[in-house]
Design a protein around this motif. Structure first.
Motif, PDB file in Angstrom:
ATOM      1  N   ILE A 196       0.971  -6.000  -5.436  1.00 39.48           N
ATOM      2  CA  ILE A 196      -0.706  -5.158  -5.875  1.00 39.48           C
ATOM      3  C   ILE A 196      -0.025  -3.786  -4.858  1.00 39.48           C
ATOM      4  CG2 ILE A 196      -2.553  -5.145  -4.947  1.00 39.48           C
ATOM      5  CD1 ILE A 196      -3.137  -7.740  -6.315  1.00 39.48           C
TER       6      ILE A 196
ATOM      7  N   CYS B 227      -4.494  -0.273  -3.285  1.00 40.79           N
ATOM      8  CA  CYS B 227      -5.100  -0.506  -3.558  1.00 40.79           C
ATOM      9  C   CYS B 227      -6.689  -0.613  -3.074  1.00 40.79           C
ATOM     10  CB  CYS B 227      -5.499  -1.706  -4.848  1.00 40.79           C
ATOM     11  SG  CYS B 227      -4.583  -1.803  -6.459  1.00 40.79           S
TER      12      CYS B 227
ATOM     13  N   VAL C 123      -3.132  -2.270   0.878  1.00 45.88           N
ATOM     14  CA  VAL C 123      -4.554  -2.475  -0.347  1.00 45.88           C
ATOM     15  C   VAL C 123      -5.675  -2.652   1.163  1.00 45.88           C
ATOM     16  CG1 VAL C 123      -5.435  -4.336  -1.011  1.00 45.88           C
ATOM     17  CG2 VAL C 123      -3.111  -3.718  -1.109  1.00 45.88           C
TER      18      VAL C 123
END
Length: 294
Positions: A2, A5, A32
């Motif tokens: 990931i 984000c 993130v």
């Protein structure tokens, strides 16, 4: 994997307000931002039985769990734990924005067992009045754990900055770790060890009325390394620094001040009070500190 984000306002009844990973071997997160997520455990993240977790350059804001792990909850109940967990350049902020019950253990991170765990370049800040712990590490079956360049900060008393309970350990280190409490609130560090477990903690403590503390509200650990469970005899230590208020002083909320007509000075972390000649010392009911002079 990931990357880059923003994860806002997610909810889960049980675990992992934003993400819940079970039996996922490799988890890697970079850049993130988790904000205002909530769950029973792991307000942002719940990770079970991981093999490798790496989280870096990540921000956790106002995430809430009602049981444990306000932002992150990691668990592994295997007899032999081989996971590797690494947090680098991460920040956690939890503030008093809700009347809902906040996790009593680990309002930022709660870890139950980990093989190898490294936390470095991390900042933890708690702006809340609940009696809780910022980072909780429990039942830790750890081969190696290191906290390096980590900063813990609380704006209220009765908060455990770091609360650790180790059942099996080869090594555990604190290198350049700093603890901050509010002004007039001292830091208590404690250790309790017996045959199969070591507990140690750092806590912000406010003295009761009629007691005072001159202890600093900041503590830095430069190098505390290799806590190894080998002593079968129980032993305990706690560095409570509250002293009884001496005569002719007033002690409240950890502060101490002289009564009118008296002057105080410090000898070996204790206040000694003398009567002043007339009109030399503070003569009103609002003396500031212990050594106010006219």
């Amino acid at each position: 994997f990931i990357y880059s984000c923003h994860v806002y306002g997610n909810q889960a009844f049980h675990q992992g307000g934003a993400f819940c990973f079970i039996n996922v071997k490799y988890i890697h997160m970079i850049k993130v931002k988790f904000k205002m997520n909530q769950a029973g455990s792991g307000g942002s993240l719940a990770i079970s039985l991981p093999q490798s977790v790496a989280i870096s350059n990540t921000l956790f804001l106002q995430n809430v769990a009602f049981e444990q792990g306000g932002s992150i909850y990691i668990e592994s109940f295997q007899d032999e734990v081989k996971s590797t967990i690494k947090f680098s350049t991460v920040s956690f902020l939890v503030a008093e924005t809700t009347k809902k019950k906040i996790a009593q253990t680990g309002i930022a991170i709660s870890v139950v067992n980990a093989g190898k765990c490294i936390i470095q370049y991390a900042h933890f800040r708690a702006d809340l009045m609940h009696r809780t712990s910022i980072m909780s590490i429990a039942k830790l079956k750890v081969s190696y754990m290191l906290l390096n360049l980590v900063d813990f900060r609380s704006l209220f008393p009765d908060v455990y900055l770091l609360d650790v309970s180790i059942t099996q350990a080869q090594s555990f280190g604190l290198q350049t770790v700093t603890f901050h409490c509010p002004i007039y609130i001292h830091i208590e560090d404690g250790l309790l060890a017996h045959s199969k477990k070591v507990d140690f903690w750092y806590k912000c403590v406010q003295c009761k009325d009629k007691f005072y503390s001159l202890a600093c509200n900041k503590m830095s650990i430069v190098n505390m390394y290799k806590i190894i469970i080998e002593d079968k005899n129980k032993r305990g230590r706690s560095s409570s620094k509250c002293r009884q208020c001496p005569f002719h002083t007033l002690c409240k909320n950890g502060k101490i001040q002289s009564l009118p007509g008296y002057w105080g000075y410090v000898v070996k972390d204790q206040v000694v009070v003398l009567q002043c000649p007339i009109e030399y010392c503070c003569q009103t009911g609002r003396c500031v500190g212990i050594d106010a002079c006219n």
